[in-house]
Design an enzyme around this catalytic site. Structure first.
Site, short mmCIF file in Angstrom:
data_model
loop_
_atom_site.label_atom_id
_atom_site.label_comp_id
_atom_site.label_asym_id
_atom_site.label_seq_id
_atom_site.Cartn_x
_atom_site.Cartn_y
_atom_site.Cartn_z
N GLY A 15 0.75 -1.38 -0.08
CA GLY A 15 0.07 0.06 0.06
C GLY A 15 1.03 1.28 -0.04
O GLY A 15 1.84 1.32 0.51
N ARG A 76 0.89 -4.74 -6.00
CA ARG A 76 0.97 -5.85 -5.21
C ARG A 76 1.30 -7.02 -6.44
O ARG A 76 1.17 -6.97 -7.71
CB ARG A 76 -0.43 -6.43 -4.70
N GLY A 106 5.47 -2.77 3.56
CA GLY A 106 5.07 -3.38 4.84
C GLY A 106 5.59 -4.52 5.13
O GLY A 106 6.55 -5.26 4.53
N ASP A 107 4.99 -5.43 5.98
CA ASP A 107 5.34 -6.61 6.48
C ASP A 107 5.49 -7.65 5.28
O ASP A 107 6.40 -8.45 5.11
CB ASP A 107 4.73 -7.15 7.40
N THR A 130 3.94 2.20 5.96
CA THR A 130 2.51 2.00 6.01
C THR A 130 1.70 2.94 7.02
O THR A 130 2.19 3.36 8.01
CB THR A 130 2.24 0.73 6.42
N ILE A 131 0.67 3.38 6.70
CA ILE A 131 -0.18 4.28 7.49
C ILE A 131 -0.67 3.57 8.55
O ILE A 131 -1.22 4.50 9.78
CB ILE A 131 -1.47 5.05 6.47
N ASP A 132 -0.74 2.38 8.74
CA ASP A 132 -1.16 1.88 9.90
C ASP A 132 -0.16 1.56 11.02
O ASP A 132 -0.80 1.58 12.39
CB ASP A 132 -1.43 0.15 9.69
N ASP A 134 1.61 -0.47 12.44
CA ASP A 134 1.65 -1.68 13.07
C ASP A 134 2.92 -2.44 13.10
O ASP A 134 2.95 -3.82 13.43
CB ASP A 134 0.25 -2.52 12.79
N ARG A 176 -7.34 -2.21 9.35
CA ARG A 176 -8.05 -3.52 9.00
C ARG A 176 -7.56 -4.60 10.23
O ARG A 176 -8.43 -4.91 11.03
CB ARG A 176 -7.73 -4.28 7.96
N GLN A 259 -6.98 9.36 3.52
CA GLN A 259 -6.06 8.87 4.65
C GLN A 259 -4.89 8.54 3.96
O GLN A 259 -3.63 8.72 4.70
CB GLN A 259 -6.75 7.87 5.59
P1 ATP Z 1 0.84 -2.96 3.42
O1 ATP Z 1 1.11 -3.19 4.88
O2 ATP Z 1 0.40 -1.75 2.98
O3 ATP Z 1 -0.19 -4.05 2.90
P2 ATP Z 1 2.85 -4.85 2.57
O4 ATP Z 1 4.21 -4.54 2.07
O5 ATP Z 1 2.52 -5.81 3.58
O6 ATP Z 1 1.94 -3.34 2.57
P3 ATP Z 1 1.68 -6.87 0.72
O7 ATP Z 1 0.70 -6.73 -0.59
O8 ATP Z 1 1.34 -7.63 1.91
O9 ATP Z 1 2.10 -5.27 1.09
O10 ATP Z 1 2.96 -7.29 -0.06
C1 ATP Z 1 3.69 -6.83 -0.96
C2 ATP Z 1 4.13 -8.03 -1.84
O11 ATP Z 1 5.11 -8.58 -1.39
C3 ATP Z 1 3.29 -8.77 -2.63
O12 ATP Z 1 2.41 -8.35 -3.51
C4 ATP Z 1 3.95 -9.98 -2.70
O13 ATP Z 1 4.54 -9.89 -4.17
C5 ATP Z 1 5.25 -9.81 -2.11
N1 ATP Z 1 5.26 -10.79 -0.98
C6 ATP Z 1 4.27 -10.84 0.06
N2 ATP Z 1 4.50 -12.16 1.01
C7 ATP Z 1 5.29 -12.86 0.32
C8 ATP Z 1 6.05 -14.30 0.43
N3 ATP Z 1 5.58 -15.03 1.54
N4 ATP Z 1 6.83 -14.62 -0.53
C9 ATP Z 1 7.12 -14.03 -1.52
N5 ATP Z 1 6.63 -12.66 -1.96
C10 ATP Z 1 5.87 -12.01 -0.99
#
Ligand code: ATP
Length: 327
Positions: A15, A76, A106-107, A130-132, A134, A176, A259
């Protein structure tokens, strides 16, 4: 330790969060300062797989420190979840001789980096965006301060109209899995109640609170609801309350995607600048698979395993404080 980093890749993923641009700017300018080549990878892991990679100069990041969103775009990437996708991404990075990566996200982004690192030898350093708010391992994530200020300003405006009409407003904010935005936005606007995933305020308890406010002749009531609350979003909570408590004229407002956008706050710009700088230095120091953050004002380095596994929750102290101050 010798610095083996020659070319750094930087990307934004997951995000979007206000302040990502300020962090990209800091990474690019720091890398150039230290004599490295630096490449912008567009659309997160998706663009990495597709080779959407271009060299950046100091000028590429001019005039972006104050802009929300991300000039590198974000995405994503289901393909990166597959071994073939990651192998393709590796080939693209090798093509550009990239031997160090700064990942903003993010994570999920850090989980992806860990997986990639178990297969290929290119060090990653993460920056929490991340805006969250967390993520474990940092007091604040980039984007959070801007998001809570946006929510606070919106709720202030809602309060004006609520008081003019003696209304009860249910205001939904983002979150969320975590109630950080709801908690800070609620405390800063004097909300009468806050519903977040971490606390189990039942509809009965909420109605009890609202009745007490009514008896004290409050002219307006604001209930802030985090979208992930177990009672549902603001519309569902309002419906449940209206069936049993209908003294006020009731309205629902979902603040939504504003936001995520907007010019980053001073705090987010400075945090982003600090962490962008620190991420490049961390790569040069031979660090890998760690997220840079700030804990108690000092820089911190948290292994991706920990940052991805542990989730922060709103402190019970803040919940207690809100409870006392809103009665
Ligand atoms: P936000 O907190 O805003 O959601 P985020 O970094 O957690 O940000 P995600 O969509 O969960 O966002 O993860 C970003 C991308 O990281 C995913 O679209 C995917 O390509 C990759 N990713 C996440 N988990 C895995 C995994 N276990 N193995 C390989 N790639 C991953």
């Amino acid at each position: 330790m010798t610095d083996n980093i020659k070319s750094i890749g930087v990307f934004t993923s997951g995000g979007d969060a206000p302040g990502m641009n300020a962090a990209v700017r800091a990474v690019v300018r720091t890398a150039i300062y230290y004599g490295k080549k630096v490449y912008g990878i567009h659309r997160g892991y998706e663009g990495m797989i597709d080779g959407e990679i271009e060299e950046m100069t100091s000028g590429s990041v001019s005039g972006i420190i104050h802009r929300g969103g991300t000039i590198l775009k974000t995405a994503r990437s289901p393909r990166f979840m597959t071994q073939e996708g990651r192998a393709e991404a590796y080939q693209q990075l090798k093509k550009h001789d990239i031997n160090g990566i700064v990942a903003l996200g993010g994570d999920g982004t850090f989980k992806g980096a860990l997986q990639f690192n178990s297969e290929f030898d290119i060090p990653f350093i993460g920056i929490p965006c991340t805006i969250d708010n967390d993520l474990f391992g940092t007091d604040f994530t980039i984007g959070y301060d801007t998001a809570i200020n946006t929510a606070m300003e919106a709720i202030d405006k809602i309060r004006d109209t609520a008081a003019a009409h003696n209304r009860l407003f249910f205001v939904e904010v983002m979150g969320r899995d975590a109630g950080f935005i709801a908690m800070r936005a609620g405390i800063s606007t004097g909300a009468e109640a806050i519903l977040i995933p971490e606390s189990k305020l039942s509809i009965d308890q909420l109605i009890d609170k609202l009745e007490k406010g009514w008896e004290r002749q409050k002219t307006s009531c604001i209930v802030v609801v985090a979208e992930g609350d177990e009672e549902g979003g603001a519309f569902q909570v309002a419906e449940k309350v209206k069936q049993r408590f209908n003294y006020y004229d009731t309205r629902v407002s979902v603040i939504g995607h504003i936001q995520r956008g907007g010019n980053p706050s001073c705090q987010d710009r400075v945090l982003a600048s600090r962490l962008g700088f620190a991420a490049v230095e961390a790569l040069m120091q031979g660090r890998r698979n760690e997220m840079v953050g700030v804990l108690h004002r000092d820089l911190s380095y948290t292994p991706f395993e920990k940052a991805a596994k542990h989730h922060l929750e709103v402190s019970p102290y803040l919940m207690m404080l809100q409870e006392i101050l809103s009665t």
